[in-house]
Scaffold this active site. Structure first.
Site, PDB file in Angstrom:
ATOM      1  N   CYS A   2       0.706  -1.104  -0.030  1.00 19.96           N
ATOM      2  CA  CYS A   2      -0.179   0.117   0.024  1.00 19.96           C
ATOM      3  C   CYS A   2       1.296   1.575   0.281  1.00 19.96           C
ATOM      4  O   CYS A   2       2.158   1.713   0.700  1.00 19.96           O
ATOM      5  CB  CYS A   2      -0.976   0.150   0.846  1.00 19.96           C
ATOM      6  SG  CYS A   2      -2.489  -1.575   1.029  1.00 19.96           S
ATOM      7  N   ARG A  27       6.779  -1.022  -3.779  1.00 20.26           N
ATOM      8  CA  ARG A  27       5.979  -0.939  -2.826  1.00 20.26           C
ATOM      9  C   ARG A  27       5.384  -2.277  -1.948  1.00 20.26           C
ATOM     10  O   ARG A  27       4.573  -3.141  -2.206  1.00 20.26           O
ATOM     11  CB  ARG A  27       4.994   0.177  -1.718  1.00 20.26           C
ATOM     12  CG  ARG A  27       5.601   0.894  -1.397  1.00 20.26           C
ATOM     13  CD  ARG A  27       5.451   2.205  -0.853  1.00 20.26           C
ATOM     14  NE  ARG A  27       4.753   1.451   0.599  1.00 20.26           N
ATOM     15  CZ  ARG A  27       5.395   1.693   2.112  1.00 20.26           C
ATOM     16  NH1 ARG A  27       6.854   2.806   1.374  1.00 20.26           N
ATOM     17  NH2 ARG A  27       5.069   1.676   2.354  1.00 20.26           N
ATOM     18  N   TRP A  70      -2.361  -3.475  -1.798  1.00 25.08           N
ATOM     19  CA  TRP A  70      -2.470  -4.355  -2.054  1.00 25.08           C
ATOM     20  C   TRP A  70      -3.138  -5.292  -0.983  1.00 25.08           C
ATOM     21  O   TRP A  70      -2.874  -4.960   0.254  1.00 25.08           O
ATOM     22  CB  TRP A  70      -0.633  -4.336  -1.149  1.00 25.08           C
ATOM     23  CG  TRP A  70       0.259  -5.500  -1.524  1.00 25.08           C
ATOM     24  CD1 TRP A  70       0.923  -6.137  -2.873  1.00 25.08           C
ATOM     25  CD2 TRP A  70       0.496  -7.372  -0.803  1.00 25.08           C
ATOM     26  NE1 TRP A  70       0.920  -7.267  -2.291  1.00 25.08           N
ATOM     27  CE2 TRP A  70       0.975  -7.962  -1.654  1.00 25.08           C
ATOM     28  CE3 TRP A  70      -0.972  -7.389   0.744  1.00 25.08           C
ATOM     29  CZ2 TRP A  70       0.782  -9.095  -0.164  1.00 25.08           C
ATOM     30  CZ3 TRP A  70      -0.426  -8.644   1.887  1.00 25.08           C
ATOM     31  CH2 TRP A  70       0.263  -9.519   0.744  1.00 25.08           C
ATOM     32  N   ASN A  96      -3.357   2.987   4.752  1.00 21.34           N
ATOM     33  CA  ASN A  96      -2.144   2.279   4.784  1.00 21.34           C
ATOM     34  C   ASN A  96      -1.926   1.285   6.412  1.00 21.34           C
ATOM     35  O   ASN A  96      -2.714   2.229   7.704  1.00 21.34           O
ATOM     36  CB  ASN A  96      -0.948   2.074   4.890  1.00 21.34           C
ATOM     37  CG  ASN A  96      -0.093   1.300   4.846  1.00 21.34           C
ATOM     38  OD1 ASN A  96      -0.450   0.248   4.713  1.00 21.34           O
ATOM     39  ND2 ASN A  96       1.218   1.650   4.329  1.00 21.34           N
ATOM     40  N   GLY A  97      -2.115  -0.253   6.450  1.00 18.66           N
ATOM     41  CA  GLY A  97      -1.943  -0.373   7.553  1.00 18.66           C
ATOM     42  C   GLY A  97      -3.786  -1.573   7.682  1.00 18.66           C
ATOM     43  O   GLY A  97      -4.274  -1.865   7.163  1.00 18.66           O
ATOM     44  N   GLU A 452      21.422 -15.939  -0.945  1.00 20.85           N
ATOM     45  CA  GLU A 452      21.182 -14.117  -1.649  1.00 20.85           C
ATOM     46  C   GLU A 452      20.753 -14.812  -2.865  1.00 20.85           C
ATOM     47  O   GLU A 452      20.333 -14.370  -3.434  1.00 20.85           O
ATOM     48  CB  GLU A 452      21.814 -13.445  -0.941  1.00 20.85           C
ATOM     49  CG  GLU A 452      21.766 -11.733  -1.969  1.00 20.85           C
ATOM     50  CD  GLU A 452      20.846 -11.612  -1.175  1.00 20.85           C
ATOM     51  OE1 GLU A 452      19.567 -11.837  -0.339  1.00 20.85           O
ATOM     52  OE2 GLU A 452      20.052 -10.084  -2.197  1.00 20.85           O
ATOM     53  N   LYS A 456      17.764 -14.233  -5.604  1.00 16.03           N
ATOM     54  CA  LYS A 456      17.128 -12.877  -6.417  1.00 16.03           C
ATOM     55  C   LYS A 456      17.048 -13.729  -7.397  1.00 16.03           C
ATOM     56  O   LYS A 456      16.525 -12.799  -7.719  1.00 16.03           O
ATOM     57  CB  LYS A 456      19.005 -12.705  -6.581  1.00 16.03           C
ATOM     58  CG  LYS A 456      19.391 -11.012  -6.523  1.00 16.03           C
ATOM     59  CD  LYS A 456      19.458 -10.422  -5.805  1.00 16.03           C
ATOM     60  CE  LYS A 456      18.194 -10.383  -4.765  1.00 16.03           C
ATOM     61  NZ  LYS A 456      17.858  -9.290  -3.646  1.00 16.03           N
ATOM     62  N   GLU A 459      12.967 -14.192  -7.137  1.00 19.02           N
ATOM     63  CA  GLU A 459      12.097 -13.238  -6.790  1.00 19.02           C
ATOM     64  C   GLU A 459      12.027 -12.613  -8.388  1.00 19.02           C
ATOM     65  O   GLU A 459      11.001 -12.269  -8.481  1.00 19.02           O
ATOM     66  CB  GLU A 459      13.233 -11.958  -6.104  1.00 19.02           C
ATOM     67  CG  GLU A 459      13.279 -12.512  -4.404  1.00 19.02           C
ATOM     68  CD  GLU A 459      13.835 -11.574  -3.809  1.00 19.02           C
ATOM     69  OE1 GLU A 459      14.972 -10.990  -4.201  1.00 19.02           O
ATOM     70  OE2 GLU A 459      12.678 -10.214  -3.006  1.00 19.02           O
ATOM     71  N   HIS A 475      23.370 -34.210   1.316  1.00 18.97           N
ATOM     72  CA  HIS A 475      21.917 -34.752   2.395  1.00 18.97           C
ATOM     73  C   HIS A 475      21.160 -34.635   1.480  1.00 18.97           C
ATOM     74  O   HIS A 475      19.718 -34.024   2.225  1.00 18.97           O
ATOM     75  CB  HIS A 475      22.386 -33.947   3.901  1.00 18.97           C
ATOM     76  CG  HIS A 475      23.799 -33.911   4.677  1.00 18.97           C
ATOM     77  ND1 HIS A 475      24.393 -35.914   4.893  1.00 18.97           N
ATOM     78  CD2 HIS A 475      25.182 -33.508   4.698  1.00 18.97           C
ATOM     79  CE1 HIS A 475      25.321 -35.432   5.443  1.00 18.97           C
ATOM     80  NE2 HIS A 475      25.487 -34.024   5.432  1.00 18.97           N
ATOM     81  N   LYS A 574       8.148  -4.429  -2.063  1.00 21.07           N
ATOM     82  CA  LYS A 574       9.191  -4.064  -1.015  1.00 21.07           C
ATOM     83  C   LYS A 574       9.419  -3.803   0.232  1.00 21.07           C
ATOM     84  O   LYS A 574      10.126  -4.129   0.964  1.00 21.07           O
ATOM     85  CB  LYS A 574       9.799  -3.182  -2.198  1.00 21.07           C
ATOM     86  CG  LYS A 574      11.188  -2.239  -1.239  1.00 21.07           C
ATOM     87  CD  LYS A 574      11.903  -2.344  -2.700  1.00 21.07           C
ATOM     88  CE  LYS A 574      13.936  -2.131  -2.253  1.00 21.07           C
ATOM     89  NZ  LYS A 574      14.362  -3.242  -2.215  1.00 21.07           N
TER      90      LYS A 574
HETATM   91  C1  G6P Z   1      10.686  -7.749   1.444  1.00 24.12           C
HETATM   92  C2  G6P Z   1      11.517  -7.419  -0.003  1.00 24.12           C
HETATM   93  C3  G6P Z   1      12.641  -8.113   0.069  1.00 24.12           C
HETATM   94  C4  G6P Z   1      13.653  -7.834   1.080  1.00 24.12           C
HETATM   95  C5  G6P Z   1      12.197  -8.155   2.444  1.00 24.12           C
HETATM   96  C6  G6P Z   1      13.304  -7.896   3.761  1.00 24.12           C
HETATM   97  O1  G6P Z   1      10.008  -9.583   1.035  1.00 24.12           O
HETATM   98  O2  G6P Z   1      10.619  -8.034  -1.315  1.00 24.12           O
HETATM   99  O3  G6P Z   1      13.838  -7.593  -0.970  1.00 24.12           O
HETATM  100  O4  G6P Z   1      14.583  -8.222   1.516  1.00 24.12           O
HETATM  101  O5  G6P Z   1      10.839  -7.541   2.461  1.00 24.12           O
HETATM  102  O6  G6P Z   1      12.862  -6.586   3.560  1.00 24.12           O
HETATM  103  P1  G6P Z   1      13.456  -5.411   5.275  1.00 24.12           P
HETATM  104  O7  G6P Z   1      12.909  -3.565   4.104  1.00 24.12           O
HETATM  105  O8  G6P Z   1      13.262  -5.706   6.287  1.00 24.12           O
HETATM  106  O9  G6P Z   1      14.778  -5.161   4.699  1.00 24.12           O
END
Ligand code: G6P
Length: 579
Positions: A2, A27, A70, A96-97, A452, A456, A459, A475, A574
């Site tokens: 949102c 967002r 959202w 938002n919330g 990571e 990536k 995602e 394993h 995000k």
């Molecule tokens: C969401 C984003 C990720 C991010 C995660 C934690 O899932 O899509 O890219 O790593 O949140 O976000 P933060 O802002 O707490 O690092």
């Protein structure tokens, strides 16, 4: 999740809201809407991308509020999109919330004759305001806020008043203070085209904003919050010739690295607290959790301080002893799980630090001490430069805590990162892009780097990818190894090299195609793998940043090759502001 924008001033307010909401697209959202006063209240709402909105030009006036939604309560639809209105369509609200007691409030409102149009929790707000409204919106909003349980950032407008009334409790909201114009937003990014002056609203604040001024109340008292200056320029939130924000943000990493190192150097409090700690718990989600895991390896290996990482959503099941220092790591500073973990640890008496990239974000109000990573706004949903900034902060913290043991890593990164961001990964992309599963492997600190890299890749390319400690492959995941399952390996010289080489031979013996990131001139590794990506000879700690960047570029180019929506991958947000 949102996004909120509101404008009152002298410009075409609906266009300002539309542009601002486009800045907040990262967002994550599924529908959007804008309400403007001209002086009649007009509302336009739709499902999909706000960049496709055609009818916003019909909204006139110099006061408007807008929202990207959202979906939480009710499917993504035009009806459920915000702004939501009262029975008479004279009052509009964006939110938002989550209003936790909305069902009870809604039932009571229906009994009193209100007719609801949407399935949202938010719609109770305009109906409640309607009941209290007698020509003064500030007065009506102030009366209904005590009835709301849960979290909110709210903007409200009412026909007949060229005014926005805003309220904040637990969800982010900032106010840009321009010259005869004011703009509200969920974060500072949409403000930058109008002003660099920003007020970070506090929980419990109610603001009344007109084109000739603003007042902020907390309880019944007027409060005067300081006006902060946004530190970055508008160019940071433009693509500036890059096809995607993600690529631009990858290329910004050399500058970000220096900024973050400087930020740690200037922050004496954080290093002092860590030096005193007998044990540390780090709470974080997603990419921030992977960066935190790198930190835990470094703290234990170099500083000998026991350091564990707990993902934010699991923390309540593993609360920490009060004697442990708790560090919450969050790029956005708004991740609900990370913030609630910090609150739990604070309540238990632990000292808390927040590591975040966003000035004035919610996590900064929760923690005792804050470290800003200063990577600048990150627009692409997939975190790249904010990850590097977190790891840079951790390297410098460990450097300072350990008496400069990591100084060589810092200089290696400064020297080589500018070239590494444009490394050629095309052969690796060719090898990986059509796979349905990819495995990423590393040992030691390269294990979280592998996780990571896999995160990536999944995602943004939607290819299933998992990061493993190389020793764990036997394993279970070995069952997946075949010609169709490429493996990406991090095999730089250092403590893990020889055992990694043995693991890679085992992988090759199962016919899995192998992409290896290694040290330039490593002929044994180059002969063993199908695609070799060379990095300069650097210290192990520099290798984690340089190889992470290689994996970012690989994921980026795979996603581009597959035609994915790189900056806004499906289903992701995000900033995840719900638990
Ligand atoms: C969401 C984003 C990720 C991010 C995660 C934690 O899932 O899509 O890219 O790593 O949140 O976000 P933060 O802002 O707490 O690092």
């Amino acid at each position: 999740m949102c996004g909120i924008v509101g404008y009152v001033g002298y410009r075409d307010a609906a266009s300002v809201c539309k542009d601002g909401l486009m800045h907040l697209e990262y967002r994550g959202y599924d529908s959007y809407g804008i309400a403007s006063l001209s002086p009649k209240l007009s509302v336009f709402k739709s499902v999909g991308k706000i960049s496709n909105a055609k009818n916003i030009s019909s909204l006139k006036g110099t006061c408007a509020i807008g929202h990207t939604r959202w979906a939480t309560h009710g499917v993504p639809s035009e009806i459920n999109a915000h702004p939501l209105t009262d029975c008479g369509d004279k009052i509009a609200v964006v939110h938002n919330g989550i209003i936790e007691n909305y069902a009870k409030l809604k039932a009571a409102l229906i009994k009193r004759g209100h007719v609801f149009k949407s399935e949202t929790d938010t719609e109770v707000i305009p109906h409640l305001i309607e009941e209290k409204y007698t020509g003064n919106l500030l007065d009506a909003v102030s009366k209904i806020l005590p009835m709301l349980e849960g979290s909110y950032a709210i903007l409200a407008v009412a026909e007949g008043e060229n005014t926005i009334v805003a309220a904040r409790k637990g969800s982010p909201l900032v106010l840009g203070v321009g010259d005869s114009e004011y703009i509200f937003a969920s974060d500072a990014v949409p403000l930058i085209d109008y002003t660099k002056n920003v007020i970070y609203l506090e929980d419990g604040d109610i603001a009344e904003v007109k084109s000739d001024g603003y007042k902020i109340f907390n309880g019944k008292k007027i409060v005067k919050h300081p006006i902060s200056k946004i530190e970055w320029d508008a160019s940071v939130v433009r693509k500036s010739g890059f096809p995607h924000y993600m690529l631009k943000e990858i290329f910004e990493q050399p500058d970000v690295f220096s900024n973050t190192i400087q930020s740690v150097k200037e922050n004496k409090e954080v290093v002092a607290l860590i030096k005193k700690a007998s044990s540390i718990t780090v709470v974080a989600c997603g990419t921030s959790a992977n960066a935190s895991m790198i930190f835990s390896y470094m703290m234990e290996a170099v500083c000998k301080i026991p350091t564990r990482v707990v993902v934010g959503s699991e923390y309540k099941y593993f609360p920490t002893p009060a004697s442990s220092l708790v560090i919450g790591v969050s790029q956005s500073g708004e991740t609900a799980d990370t913030i609630s973990a910090l609150k739990i640890s604070k309540d238990m008496g632990a000292k808390t630090i927040a590591v975040t990239n966003v000035l004035g974000s919610s996590i900064t109000r929760t923690a005792d001490v804050v470290l800003y990573t200063r990577a600048g706004p990150e627009v692409s949903v997939a975190a790249t430069k904010s990850f590097t900034a977190q790891v840079a902060a951790f390297i410098e913290i460990v450097n300072l805590v350990s008496g400069k043991k990591l100084e060589p890593a810092v200089s290696d990164i400064l020297r080589y990162l500018p070239d590494v961001v444009s490394a050629d990964v095309s052969s690796a992309v060719e090898l990986c892009k059509n796979a349905s599963t990819l495995l990423y492997v590393g040992r030691g600190m390269f294990y979280p780097v592998a996780m990571e890299g896999a995160l990536k890749m999944k995602e943004i390319s939607y290819i299933h990818a998992e990061g493993y400690a190389a020793g764990e492959l036997k394993h279970g995941p070995f069952a997946l190894l075949c010609r169709e399952t490429p493996v990406a390996a991090l095999c730089l010289h250092g403590a893990t090299y020889s055992v990694m080489m043995s693991n890679l031979k085992e992988i090759k013996a199962r016919n899995a195609p192998l992409v290896a990131v290694g040290e330039a001139g490593d002929q044994d590794l180059e002969d063993l793998c199908d695609v070799f990506i060379p990095l300069p000879k650097v210290s192990e700690y520099a290798g984690i940043i340089l190889s992470s960047v290689i994996l970012q570029i690989m994921a980026y180019h795979c996603a581009v090759a597959l035609g994915r929506d790189v900056d806004m991958p499906r289903n992701l947000a995000k900033s995840v502001t719900v638990e």
